[in-house]
Design an enzyme around this catalytic site. Structure first.
Site, PDB file in Angstrom:
ATOM      1  N   SER A  46     -32.667 -26.590 -32.917  1.00  0.00           N
ATOM      2  CA  SER A  46     -33.921 -26.758 -32.187  1.00  0.00           C
ATOM      3  C   SER A  46     -34.174 -28.233 -31.859  1.00  0.00           C
ATOM      4  O   SER A  46     -33.996 -29.099 -32.724  1.00  0.00           O
ATOM      5  CB  SER A  46     -35.054 -26.215 -33.068  1.00  0.00           C
ATOM      6  OG  SER A  46     -36.262 -26.259 -32.363  1.00  0.00           O
ATOM      7  N   GLY A  47     -34.554 -28.503 -30.614  1.00  0.00           N
ATOM      8  CA  GLY A  47     -35.066 -29.822 -30.240  1.00  0.00           C
ATOM      9  C   GLY A  47     -34.106 -30.991 -30.226  1.00  0.00           C
ATOM     10  O   GLY A  47     -34.544 -32.140 -30.272  1.00  0.00           O
ATOM     11  N   HIS A  96     -29.657 -18.728 -22.666  1.00  0.00           N
ATOM     12  CA  HIS A  96     -31.042 -18.777 -22.185  1.00  0.00           C
ATOM     13  C   HIS A  96     -31.277 -20.137 -21.535  1.00  0.00           C
ATOM     14  O   HIS A  96     -30.925 -21.160 -22.102  1.00  0.00           O
ATOM     15  CB  HIS A  96     -32.001 -18.565 -23.356  1.00  0.00           C
ATOM     16  CG  HIS A  96     -33.430 -18.810 -22.994  1.00  0.00           C
ATOM     17  ND1 HIS A  96     -34.031 -18.167 -21.934  1.00  0.00           N
ATOM     18  CD2 HIS A  96     -34.376 -19.624 -23.527  1.00  0.00           C
ATOM     19  CE1 HIS A  96     -35.287 -18.581 -21.838  1.00  0.00           C
ATOM     20  NE2 HIS A  96     -35.521 -19.475 -22.787  1.00  0.00           N
ATOM     21  N   HIS A  98     -34.010 -22.436 -18.559  1.00  0.00           N
ATOM     22  CA  HIS A  98     -35.226 -22.467 -17.746  1.00  0.00           C
ATOM     23  C   HIS A  98     -34.855 -22.936 -16.339  1.00  0.00           C
ATOM     24  O   HIS A  98     -35.559 -23.738 -15.733  1.00  0.00           O
ATOM     25  CB  HIS A  98     -36.281 -23.383 -18.361  1.00  0.00           C
ATOM     26  CG  HIS A  98     -36.882 -22.834 -19.623  1.00  0.00           C
ATOM     27  ND1 HIS A  98     -37.889 -23.465 -20.307  1.00  0.00           N
ATOM     28  CD2 HIS A  98     -36.635 -21.698 -20.318  1.00  0.00           C
ATOM     29  CE1 HIS A  98     -38.215 -22.749 -21.384  1.00  0.00           C
ATOM     30  NE2 HIS A  98     -37.460 -21.675 -21.408  1.00  0.00           N
ATOM     31  N   ASP A 121     -21.070  -8.266  -6.575  1.00  0.00           N
ATOM     32  CA  ASP A 121     -19.825  -8.631  -7.252  1.00  0.00           C
ATOM     33  C   ASP A 121     -20.038  -8.757  -8.765  1.00  0.00           C
ATOM     34  O   ASP A 121     -19.112  -8.598  -9.547  1.00  0.00           O
ATOM     35  CB  ASP A 121     -19.323 -10.001  -6.752  1.00  0.00           C
ATOM     36  CG  ASP A 121     -18.648  -9.898  -5.395  1.00  0.00           C
ATOM     37  OD1 ASP A 121     -18.177  -8.800  -5.037  1.00  0.00           O
ATOM     38  OD2 ASP A 121     -18.606 -10.924  -4.690  1.00  0.00           O
ATOM     39  N   HIS A 170     -41.457 -16.354 -18.280  1.00  0.00           N
ATOM     40  CA  HIS A 170     -40.653 -17.244 -19.106  1.00  0.00           C
ATOM     41  C   HIS A 170     -39.361 -17.632 -18.373  1.00  0.00           C
ATOM     42  O   HIS A 170     -39.326 -18.678 -17.734  1.00  0.00           O
ATOM     43  CB  HIS A 170     -40.408 -16.548 -20.453  1.00  0.00           C
ATOM     44  CG  HIS A 170     -39.699 -17.381 -21.458  1.00  0.00           C
ATOM     45  ND1 HIS A 170     -39.606 -17.029 -22.784  1.00  0.00           N
ATOM     46  CD2 HIS A 170     -39.019 -18.546 -21.341  1.00  0.00           C
ATOM     47  CE1 HIS A 170     -38.913 -17.949 -23.432  1.00  0.00           C
ATOM     48  NE2 HIS A 170     -38.548 -18.874 -22.583  1.00  0.00           N
ATOM     49  N   TYR A 228      -9.598  -7.422  -7.256  1.00  0.00           N
ATOM     50  CA  TYR A 228     -10.024  -8.783  -6.950  1.00  0.00           C
ATOM     51  C   TYR A 228      -9.351  -9.770  -7.904  1.00  0.00           C
ATOM     52  O   TYR A 228      -9.258  -9.491  -9.098  1.00  0.00           O
ATOM     53  CB  TYR A 228     -11.551  -8.881  -7.075  1.00  0.00           C
ATOM     54  CG  TYR A 228     -12.084 -10.269  -6.821  1.00  0.00           C
ATOM     55  CD1 TYR A 228     -12.411 -10.691  -5.539  1.00  0.00           C
ATOM     56  CD2 TYR A 228     -12.228 -11.166  -7.889  1.00  0.00           C
ATOM     57  CE1 TYR A 228     -12.873 -11.962  -5.310  1.00  0.00           C
ATOM     58  CE2 TYR A 228     -12.689 -12.447  -7.662  1.00  0.00           C
ATOM     59  CZ  TYR A 228     -13.013 -12.838  -6.372  1.00  0.00           C
ATOM     60  OH  TYR A 228     -13.484 -14.100  -6.157  1.00  0.00           O
TER      61      TYR A 228
END
Ligand SMILES: [Zn+2]
Length: 231
Positions: A46-47, A96, A98, A121, A170, A228
């Site tokens: 975290s952070g 994840h 933003h 695709d 979010h 493909y």
């Protein structure tokens, strides 16, 4: 030597891919790499800004949110990752971000419509957007509920055919068989969100891609007779 060294290295490399692809600023975003046999995943702490991030900083956590190895606090989104690993068997990574185009659709609380073959695709449906979380869930175990919200959204949708979701208000969560595929899907989701926005900007009445084109494009890349790329 740590038995998780390889997993931490892989998680670190995938996390470092986010700033390289312009998907994150500052400490935004997180990626985890899952080891199914050991039942643990390595996740960004975290952070910590990406410039300072090192493989040894990765935190190894089990599916009950217990830290197995690492001195730092794991990403605040750790529980969301764990919920996805528990509910989507076979995935090996979660990402994840933003990233702004994906977030724009999430903030508008709208799925990204499947308008063209680039989308088909990679994914057979609109990129779904979850409902907005209720107050009880927000005040409760927020990050776990975020994972539950994604899982509920996939009750009628295949998490294998659609490896990406927008959490309303979010942003995007993506996954894949490997952590590298989860990052790739985060990049793809952002590109699809951008293309879709420009499409409706040019013509707000644009209709979705027709079924035959969706099937053709998805199947030639992912179906039993895929042709493909190089064999
Ligand atoms: Zn977030």
């Amino acid at each position: 030597m740590s038995q998780y060294r390889g997993l931490k290295q892989r998680a670190w490399e995938c996390n470092m891919e986010l700033p390289k692809r312009n998907l994150v600023l500052y400490t935004f975003g997180n990626i985890s790499a899952y080891d199914k046999d050991k039942g643990v995943f390595a996740i960004k702490p975290s952070g910590i800004p990406y410039e300072e991030l090192k493989p040894e900083h990765m935190v190894v956590v089990d599916l009950d949110y217990k830290t197995v190895e690492g001195k730092l606090r794991p990403s605040s989104d750790t529980k969301t990752h764990a919920v996805l690993y528990r509910n989507f068997p076979g995935i090996g990574g979660v990402a994840h971000t933003h990233a702004p185009y994906s977030v724009a659709w999430a903030q508008a609380k709208k799925a990204v419509p499947i308008f063209g073959t680039t989308h088909a695709d990679h994914c057979t449906h609109d990129i779904p957007c979850t409902p907005v979380m209720n107050d009880k869930e927000i005040k409760g175990d927020y990050e776990e509920e975020t994972g539950n919200l994604i899982c509920r959204t996939f009750k009628t949708l295949s998490y294998i055919e659609v490896e990406m979701a927008l959490v309303a208000c979010h942003g995007p969560f993506t996954w894949g068989k490997t952590p590298e595929k989860a990052v790739y899907n985060a990049v793809v989701a952002e590109e699809l969100a951008k293309m879709a926005l420009w499409t409706i900007t040019i013509d707000p009445k644009t209709t979705r891609l027709k079924k035959t084109l969706i099937n053709k494009h998805y199947q030639r890349k992912h179906g039993g007779n895929a042709y493909y790329g190089q064999m």
